[in-house]
Design a protein around this motif. Structure first.
Motif, mmCIF file in Angstrom:
data_model
loop_
_atom_site.group_PDB
_atom_site.id
_atom_site.type_symbol
_atom_site.label_atom_id
_atom_site.label_comp_id
_atom_site.label_asym_id
_atom_site.label_seq_id
_atom_site.Cartn_x
_atom_site.Cartn_y
_atom_site.Cartn_z
ATOM 1 N N PRO A 61 0.832 -1.209 0.000
ATOM 2 C CA PRO A 61 0.000 0.000 0.000
ATOM 3 C C PRO A 61 0.868 1.260 0.000
ATOM 4 C CG PRO A 61 -0.815 -1.571 1.600
ATOM 5 C CD PRO A 61 0.507 -2.109 1.101
ATOM 6 N N GLY A 62 0.583 2.174 -0.913
ATOM 7 C CA GLY A 62 1.322 3.430 -1.001
ATOM 8 C C GLY A 62 2.569 3.374 -1.858
ATOM 9 N N ALA A 63 2.910 2.216 -2.411
ATOM 10 C CA ALA A 63 4.144 2.092 -3.191
ATOM 11 C C ALA A 63 4.111 2.956 -4.448
ATOM 12 C CB ALA A 63 4.402 0.637 -3.555
ATOM 13 N N PHE A 64 3.024 2.905 -5.182
ATOM 14 C CA PHE A 64 2.932 3.667 -6.423
ATOM 15 C C PHE A 64 2.954 5.167 -6.142
ATOM 16 C CE2 PHE A 64 0.629 5.773 -9.852
ATOM 17 C CZ PHE A 64 1.360 5.333 -10.944
ATOM 18 N N SER A 65 2.193 5.608 -5.161
ATOM 19 C CA SER A 65 2.138 7.054 -4.883
ATOM 20 C C SER A 65 3.469 7.585 -4.359
ATOM 21 C CB SER A 65 1.003 7.393 -3.919
ATOM 22 O OG SER A 65 1.166 6.702 -2.711
ATOM 23 N N SER A 66 4.204 6.794 -3.577
ATOM 24 C CA SER A 66 5.500 7.271 -3.085
ATOM 25 C C SER A 66 6.515 7.347 -4.223
ATOM 26 C CB SER A 66 6.025 6.398 -1.945
ATOM 27 O OG SER A 66 6.378 5.113 -2.400
ATOM 28 N N ARG A 67 6.480 6.386 -5.135
ATOM 29 C CA ARG A 67 7.379 6.424 -6.294
ATOM 30 C C ARG A 67 7.051 7.623 -7.182
ATOM 31 N NH1 ARG A 67 6.904 2.268 -11.053
ATOM 32 N NH2 ARG A 67 5.170 3.671 -11.422
ATOM 33 N N GLU A 68 5.786 7.866 -7.449
ATOM 34 C CA GLU A 68 5.386 8.980 -8.303
ATOM 35 C C GLU A 68 5.712 10.324 -7.668
ATOM 36 O OE1 GLU A 68 4.167 8.868 -11.641
ATOM 37 O OE2 GLU A 68 5.179 6.985 -11.190
ATOM 38 N N TRP A 69 5.571 10.433 -6.362
ATOM 39 C CA TRP A 69 5.923 11.672 -5.670
ATOM 40 C C TRP A 69 7.402 11.980 -5.864
ATOM 41 C CZ3 TRP A 69 9.307 12.903 -1.736
ATOM 42 C CH2 TRP A 69 9.188 14.191 -1.215
ATOM 43 N N LEU A 70 8.253 10.972 -5.638
ATOM 44 C CA LEU A 70 9.690 11.170 -5.794
ATOM 45 C C LEU A 70 10.040 11.441 -7.255
ATOM 46 C CD1 LEU A 70 12.422 11.211 -4.369
ATOM 47 C CD2 LEU A 70 12.568 8.736 -4.759
ATOM 48 N N ARG A 71 9.404 10.758 -8.186
ATOM 49 C CA ARG A 71 9.658 10.962 -9.612
ATOM 50 C C ARG A 71 9.334 12.404 -10.012
ATOM 51 N NH1 ARG A 71 7.080 11.090 -14.244
ATOM 52 N NH2 ARG A 71 5.058 10.689 -13.305
ATOM 53 N N ASN A 72 8.178 12.894 -9.607
ATOM 54 C CA ASN A 72 7.796 14.271 -9.934
ATOM 55 C C ASN A 72 8.732 15.288 -9.297
ATOM 56 O OD1 ASN A 72 5.572 13.654 -11.546
ATOM 57 N ND2 ASN A 72 4.264 13.413 -9.754
ATOM 58 N N LEU A 73 9.275 14.965 -8.141
ATOM 59 C CA LEU A 73 10.157 15.878 -7.418
ATOM 60 C C LEU A 73 11.534 15.994 -8.065
ATOM 61 C CD1 LEU A 73 10.585 17.571 -4.766
ATOM 62 C CD2 LEU A 73 11.502 15.462 -3.788
ATOM 63 N N CYS A 74 12.095 14.882 -8.547
ATOM 64 C CA CYS A 74 13.521 14.944 -8.850
ATOM 65 C C CYS A 74 14.007 14.436 -10.201
ATOM 66 C CB CYS A 74 14.295 14.234 -7.748
ATOM 67 S SG CYS A 74 13.949 12.491 -7.611
ATOM 68 N N VAL A 75 13.229 13.750 -11.009
ATOM 69 C CA VAL A 75 13.744 13.247 -12.283
ATOM 70 C C VAL A 75 14.194 14.413 -13.153
ATOM 71 C CG1 VAL A 75 13.078 12.130 -14.464
ATOM 72 C CG2 VAL A 75 12.529 11.059 -12.300
ATOM 73 N N GLY A 76 15.397 14.274 -13.691
ATOM 74 C CA GLY A 76 15.962 15.306 -14.552
ATOM 75 C C GLY A 76 16.776 16.356 -13.825
ATOM 76 N N LYS A 77 16.744 16.351 -12.518
ATOM 77 C CA LYS A 77 17.498 17.341 -11.740
ATOM 78 C C LYS A 77 18.889 16.816 -11.410
ATOM 79 C CE LYS A 77 13.479 19.567 -9.812
ATOM 80 N NZ LYS A 77 12.737 19.908 -8.618
ATOM 81 N N THR A 78 19.810 17.744 -11.232
ATOM 82 C CA THR A 78 21.164 17.402 -10.823
ATOM 83 C C THR A 78 21.225 17.412 -9.304
ATOM 84 O OG1 THR A 78 22.071 18.351 -12.838
ATOM 85 C CG2 THR A 78 23.593 18.046 -11.001
ATOM 86 N N VAL A 79 21.819 16.374 -8.735
ATOM 87 C CA VAL A 79 21.912 16.240 -7.289
ATOM 88 C C VAL A 79 23.361 16.042 -6.861
ATOM 89 C CG1 VAL A 79 19.595 15.279 -7.006
ATOM 90 C CG2 VAL A 79 21.516 13.746 -7.401
ATOM 91 N N THR A 80 23.632 16.371 -5.622
ATOM 92 C CA THR A 80 24.923 16.080 -5.008
ATOM 93 C C THR A 80 24.739 14.854 -4.148
ATOM 94 O OG1 THR A 80 25.440 18.445 -4.960
ATOM 95 C CG2 THR A 80 26.742 17.010 -3.521
ATOM 96 N N PHE A 81 25.687 13.897 -4.234
ATOM 97 C CA PHE A 81 25.564 12.659 -3.485
ATOM 98 C C PHE A 81 26.874 12.319 -2.789
ATOM 99 C CE2 PHE A 81 27.224 11.474 -7.554
ATOM 100 C CZ PHE A 81 28.180 10.527 -7.263
ATOM 101 N N GLU A 82 26.749 11.461 -1.790
ATOM 102 C CA GLU A 82 27.917 10.934 -1.077
ATOM 103 C C GLU A 82 27.599 9.522 -0.636
ATOM 104 O OE1 GLU A 82 30.656 11.760 2.873
ATOM 105 O OE2 GLU A 82 29.158 13.234 2.271
ATOM 106 N N THR A 83 28.512 8.593 -0.874
ATOM 107 C CA THR A 83 28.345 7.217 -0.431
ATOM 108 C C THR A 83 29.346 6.922 0.670
ATOM 109 O OG1 THR A 83 29.864 6.332 -2.076
ATOM 110 C CG2 THR A 83 27.543 6.467 -2.686
ATOM 111 N N ARG A 84 29.052 5.917 1.462
ATOM 112 C CA ARG A 84 29.967 5.535 2.540
ATOM 113 C C ARG A 84 30.356 4.100 2.400
ATOM 114 N NH1 ARG A 84 27.535 8.657 7.751
ATOM 115 N NH2 ARG A 84 27.185 10.565 6.655
#
Length: 84
Positions: A61-84
């Motif tokens: 429950p909520g999997a599709f809506s959470s994926r779509e929310w994140l997709r609308n927020l950030c696809v195509g944008k440049t981000v700064t990341f750091e891995t550990r």
């Protein structure tokens, strides 16, 4: 030769797999080369799981809506990341 992103830097978000996992697209190291793609899962974020075709399961429950929310927020944008 396998190309990976460095431990930190910037990349463009190519796509979203779920509410906590994206695919980052780096820069090609040589002109005309292919850009590296890395699956990046956010630390300390747990989103509902999308269904797996292999297991014939259903979305949490909520999997599709959470994926779509994140997709609308950030696809195509440049981000700064750091891995550990």
């Amino acid at each position: 030769m396998v190309t990976i992103l460095p431990n930190r830097g910037t990349a463009k978000i190519k796509s979203v797999l779920s509410g906590d996992t994206v695919i980052l697209l780096g820069r090609a190291s040589v002109a005309g080369g292919t850009a590296p793609e890395v699956t990046f899962t956010f630390e300390r974020v747990t989103a509902p799981r999308m269904a797996s075709k292999a297991n014939n399961s259903v979305d949490d429950p909520g999997a599709f809506s959470s994926r779509e929310w994140l997709r609308n927020l950030c696809v195509g944008k440049t981000v700064t990341f750091e891995t550990r």
